[in-house]
Structures are given as C-alpha cells and as structure tokens.
Design a protein around this motif. Structure first.
Motif, PDB file in Angstrom:
ATOM      1  N   GLU A  97      57.381  41.347  40.523  1.00 39.81           N
ATOM      2  CA  GLU A  97      56.059  41.732  40.041  1.00 39.81           C
ATOM      3  C   GLU A  97      55.458  40.590  39.219  1.00 39.81           C
ATOM      4  N   HIS A 165      52.979  52.281  40.558  1.00 34.74           N
ATOM      5  CA  HIS A 165      53.325  51.963  41.944  1.00 34.74           C
ATOM      6  C   HIS A 165      52.250  52.533  42.863  1.00 34.74           C
ATOM      7  N   GLU A 168      53.573  51.256  47.667  1.00 34.08           N
ATOM      8  CA  GLU A 168      55.019  51.270  47.797  1.00 34.08           C
ATOM      9  C   GLU A 168      55.458  50.038  48.568  1.00 34.08           C
ATOM     10  N   LYS A 169      55.994  49.063  47.831  1.00 34.68           N
ATOM     11  CA  LYS A 169      56.454  47.825  48.457  1.00 34.68           C
ATOM     12  C   LYS A 169      57.953  47.663  48.250  1.00 34.68           C
ATOM     13  N   ASP A 171      61.366  45.469  47.370  1.00 36.26           N
ATOM     14  CA  ASP A 171      61.752  44.369  46.494  1.00 36.26           C
ATOM     15  C   ASP A 171      62.532  43.349  47.311  1.00 36.26           C
ATOM     16  N   THR A 200      56.913  42.954  47.694  1.00 31.00           N
ATOM     17  CA  THR A 200      56.445  42.656  46.340  1.00 31.00           C
ATOM     18  C   THR A 200      56.492  41.152  46.084  1.00 31.00           C
TER      19      THR A 200
END
Length: 594
Positions: A97, A165, A168-169, A171, A200
């Motif tokens: 992020e 959120h 919805e990605k 990681d 992300t």
C-alpha cells in the motif's frame, strides 16, 4: 509520475535503514498539510518531510530546513507533546500500500514507556497524516474526514484506524505468482489494466513494465494469454517481487529530448531544460531508449523532482492574488481597447463629411430651397456624388453642419488614437507581467513582480510601507562555445539587463511580437559563433509566451541599437533595425549556471 507501492517500498527501506533507533528532536508544521521532523541517529541528523497535499503527497529525507510558523497548529502541538524526544523503533509498510507507519516509543506523563504510530497515507486527494495509539485509536490527523466527506471511513479523534478496502486486490508479496496470474487472466480487461486493478502497489506504468518484461502485448485481453505467456508473466512477476523483498532498488528518472544527464544534474537545470517522462524505483525496460539519471536514494530522486514541483505548485498558489489582479486589469484594458478601436473606426468617415461641406460650399448656390439632396462632382476623385441635405436648413447651414461633424470626428480621432496607443501599451505590459508570473520559480521572483505592480499603480502600497529588498536575479546560462547568456525573469530585470548590465556590442534577443524575456549574450569584444546565436534564440523562445513552439521568430540586434522611449513602461524597448531567426524552444542542451 508513478508514486506507487513499489516506490513507497523503496522509500520504506531507506527510511528504516537511516531512521530506526533515531530520536525526534524537532517537529515543525511548515504548511497546513505538511510536517518536517528532525531526527538524530548514529551521530547524524536527518530531516524528514511528510506532506499530505492533495496534489503532491510526499515523504522523503531532505537537507533543506523550513521555518516554523509563529504559532504552531494544534496537530503540531499534539505531536510535540507526545513524540518530542521519542525514538523511532520501526518503519513499516502494510502490504504494498502507499502507506508508511512510523512506530515511535516515548515516555508518557507518568514516565512509563508507551508506543504511538504516525501513519502517512500517500493516496492523492485522500492523503493524510494520522496519529494513533498502539491499539489503533486515532488521536488526531492533519486532515479531519467526517462521514459527510467520506462514506467509507471517518478520520477523527476517537475513531479506530483502518485501511479502507474499496478495491479487493491481492498482496503480491504474499500471494503465489501463479495464483496472481490466474486472477489477472480472469478479468475481462486489457492485460495491463487487469494487472494494476488486481495487484496492490502496481501503477499503470509498472503494469506496462511487467508486460514488456514478459514479452506480452499489454493491450491484449487478459483472458487470451496462452499457457507459455502465463508462465512467462508469472516468472517475471516473481523476479520483480524478489527485487522488492530484497530491497534491490535502483531509483532513476527518465527524460525525453535529453542529450545526457548525470547524478549531479540539479532540478533547476533539468526543470528548465529537460522533460522528465517517468521515475521508478526499479529499471524500466519500456524506457530503455531514453536517457536515465540514476540516484543514490529514492529521497534524492523525490526531492529532485517532486520537491521543486511542490514548490512550483505552492508558488502558483501564492501568486494567485497577483494573477487575479493582473487578469482583472488585463480584461478591463482589453475591453477598453476594443471599445476605443470601434470608436476609431467610427471616425473613418470624417473626411467624407469635410468633402461634402466643401462641395456644398462650391455648388450649393444652385440648390433649390427645401431640397433633400444634391448631386455634385467630387473634384478629388472626379466622380459624381449624392449629398444628403436637411431640407429645413439652407445650403450654407448644411455645409456648416458637415464641417462641424468633421471637426468633432477629427478631435475624436486624435484623442482616441492617443488613448488607443496608451491602452495597447498597457495590455502589452500586463501580458508581459502575466508571462513573468508563469516563469516565476521562487517567492523572490514574486516579490519583484509585485513591486512592479505597485509602482505601476495596480496595487496600492501599504501606508508607511517601504520599497522591498529585491534578491531575485536573472537566469545565467553558458553557451556551448563558452559565452555567458543572461535571461531576465521580469520587466525590472529586463530593463536592468539591457540598459545597465549589457554594453554596446553585446547581443540582445527577444521573441518577435510576444511577451517574453530580454536575453543578453556577453560578447566581450569577440565575434559570436552561429551556435551561440541559435542557443540564445532558443532561450528567448523558451522564456516567452511562445514557449513550446517548434518555430518561434526571434529578433536579435546589438544592444546599442536598442532604445527605451521616455516614459515607457518597464521592459518596453524599440529598435529600428534587426536580424531575425526561426528557432525551436528546446533548451535541453544549454548549461545553466546556479
């Protein structure tokens, strides 16, 4: 420019390496949305700039200090109370992020050791600096966000901090590459878009880079990839994430139209002459044909590009009052000019009335009483004309009437001609000030422009106010052949360069028929080579209203041919003989001297 999660990861590593274990000795809130922390660690002092600006969110280490306001804002006072003397124990980034967490230990009022977290969110218009307890409760933030502003998350004292959120990605640091590629290929979108909407921390540029490394066309539908292409994409994704995990970053800026750049190139040089295309924390193979400037740290990269861009943004904000004054005066002057032009056009028939009066005097003796018109031979053109008459007036009275009209229009013509020249001069002056505002790069430049507006009567000087001290100086370049070239930033500097600094045999350049800078080449009794003429012409084109043009006409002449009429406005000159050249406005290969 892609300030994405991978760039933030590079920044996190640098900040963690340099700041972990350091103590916060000073906290300054230099702007409404900006903090500057001074941290001492391992006998070194670091300054950490954190900005939550909606247009330019930033975080980087800098050597430059910023003055503290006379009265510290409430958020700054809260941080000083809790974090003054605190020790940074860790700098973390959740997933990939665009968020940094500064975990800080300090002693509370009772002398007990406790932890707080300063969270930096670098998310465009949603950027914020949030101060939380260890359990996640928000103590305060530099920007308060209520439900009236955001339905996704409140950022207010007493609320619990969380990362919204909204998308919805996956990681990419924890999910297996094969699983990520499968999710990417399930999306009904072009491959590059499917990548950055699935993972992300990926920007569109980094998605294009991943496609290029995998030798897959980014515009292809994600679901159309073959098994070997999916395998190659998975392999390249794995290699990229290993680079991020290992901290093997290589920060660099890529430039268009740049002959060469090096690590010691300053922003004042490339900001004026080079065109940055992109920056990245890892090498971008999609720009391998472009020139790249490497940096030792991502902080140096961000400061070199974004800090000055941030300065320019704030300069534009601080110049907004001056721009409004100039624009208002310019609109008024242009309307006045249009009105006066129409009035001048109305006076064009004055000569006709004069001739009619003369013809009535000559031939009017034969006109019957009460006639509404008369025919007469115009002895100036040898043509027959019909002259309207007032039947209630005699011939002599009709002639007097036309002579009176002629006299009135003649006086109007003479008065309006003078006024029109004055108004045109005023419009040109204001346009030149507007161009100077566009070129301003510092507050010192704005000070000199404001002083010009004060002296020109557009701004009233405060009672008891004194003339301000001017510290702004002209730009200084050196041609490829070693000749010094100076460029005025505003009309005051233009006058000073041309009539106080330059000598008779120096060369003077200016964009033809457009507001812009006076450019002086110091000849020093030498003959200028053609290349220096061209470079000075490019500078005159760049520092004018015609900046960006491929073909800009430039007038140039020796300074001794340039004169300033008595009473002329700042920056206004005349010359009666000159040379001309057509040139572009690319100054990327001209060296600027600080």
């Amino acid at each position: 420019m892609a300030f994405d999660g991978i760039t933030v990861s590079c920044l996190r590593k640098e900040l963690s390496d340099k700041l972990t274990g350091g103590r916060i000795t000073k906290i300054v809130q230099s702007e409404a949305d900006e903090l500057l922390l001074t941290i001492k660690n391992n006998a070194n002092q670091y300054r950490l700039l954190l900005s939550a600006s909606a247009s330019l969110p930033l975080a980087y280490l800098t050597d430059k200090n910023k003055p503290a306001p006379m009265t510290a804002p409430g958020f700054c006072m809260l941080l000083r109370k809790h974090l003054g003397g605190g020790r940074i124990v860790a700098v973390t980034q959740p997933s990939l992020e665009r968020i940094l967490h500064f975990h800080i230990e300090h002693l509370d009022e009772m002398g007990d050791l406790c932890r707080k977290t300063l969270i930096v969110e670098l998310m465009g218009k949603h950027s914020n600096l949030i101060f939380c307890k260890e359990d996640g409760m928000i103590l305060d933030s530099i920007k308060h966000v209520s439900l009236a502003v955001s339905s996704v998350r409140e950022v207010l004292p007493g609320r619990t901090y969380f990362i919204p959120h909204t998308q919805e990605k996956l990681d990419p640091l924890t999910v297996a590459p094969v699983e990520m590629v499968s999710a990417i290929c399930d999306k009904p979108a072009p491959l590059s878009k499917a990548i950055y909407t699935t993972l992300t921390g990926f920007s569109p540029v980094m998605a294009e880079e991943l496609c290029h490394r995998a030798s897959v066309e980014s515009a292809r539908p994600a679901g159309a990839l073959t098994a070997p292409e999916r395998e190659m994409l998975s392999h390249q994704l794995l290699r990229l994430m290993e680079t991020v995990k290992d901290g093997d970053f290589e920060p660099r800026i890529y430039y268009r139209n740049a002959a060469s750049v090096s690590t010691d190139t300053t922003f004042s040089q490339f900001g004026q002459s080079l065109e940055p295309v992109e920056f990245s924390a890892v090498p971008l193979t999609i720009y391998e044909e472009m020139n790249a400037q490497p940096f030792e740290s991502v902080s140096a990269l961000l400061e070199s590009y974004y800090a000055t861009k941030n300065t320019l943004t704030r300069i534009r904000q601080k110049s907004s009052d001056l721009r409004r004054i100039v624009q208002t005066a310019l609109d008024r002057s242009r309307k006045k000019y249009d009105l006066q032009s129409r009035q001048l056009a109305d006076t064009e028939k004055r000569e006709k009335y004069k001739i009619w009066g003369e013809l009535i005097h000559t031939y009017g003796y034969g006109v019957p009483e009460g006639a509404k018109s008369m025919q007469a031979l115009n002895y100036y053109t040898n043509e027959e004309v019909s002259i309207p008459l007032d039947p209630t007036l005699s011939a002599q009275e009709n002639a007097k009437k036309y002579f009176d009209k002629y006299g009135k229009l003649k006086r109007t013509f003479e008065a309006v001609t003078t006024l029109l020249a004055e108004t045109k001069s005023e419009v040109e002056h204001l346009e030149s000030v507007q161009t100077a505002l566009d070129m301003a790069l510092s507050e010192e430049d704005l000070v000199q422009i404001k002083e010009e507006l004060v002296e020109s009567g557009y701004i009233r000087r405060k009672i008891g106010g004194k003339k301000v001290k001017i510290t702004s100086k002209p730009y200084h370049y050196v041609s490829s052949d070693g000749f010094d070239i100076y460029v005025g930033k505003n009309n005051f500097q233009n006058d000073e360069l041309t009539f106080q600094f330059a000598t008779g045999n120096d060369w003077w350049f200016h964009a033809k028929g457009a507001p812009g800078s006076h450019v002086i080449v110091k000849a020093n009794s030498r003959e200028l080579p053609d290349r220096t003429f061209e470079e000075a012409g490019r500078l005159a084109a760049y520092y004018s209203k015609n900046r960006g043009g491929d073909k800009v006409e430039i007038d140039y002449v020796q300074k001794k041919q340039v004169k300033k009429p008595g009473g002329a406005k700042p920056g206004f000159v005349v010359y009666y003989t000159n040379y001309s050249l057509m040139i572009d406005s690319d100054i990327s290969d001209i060296r600027q001297v600080d």
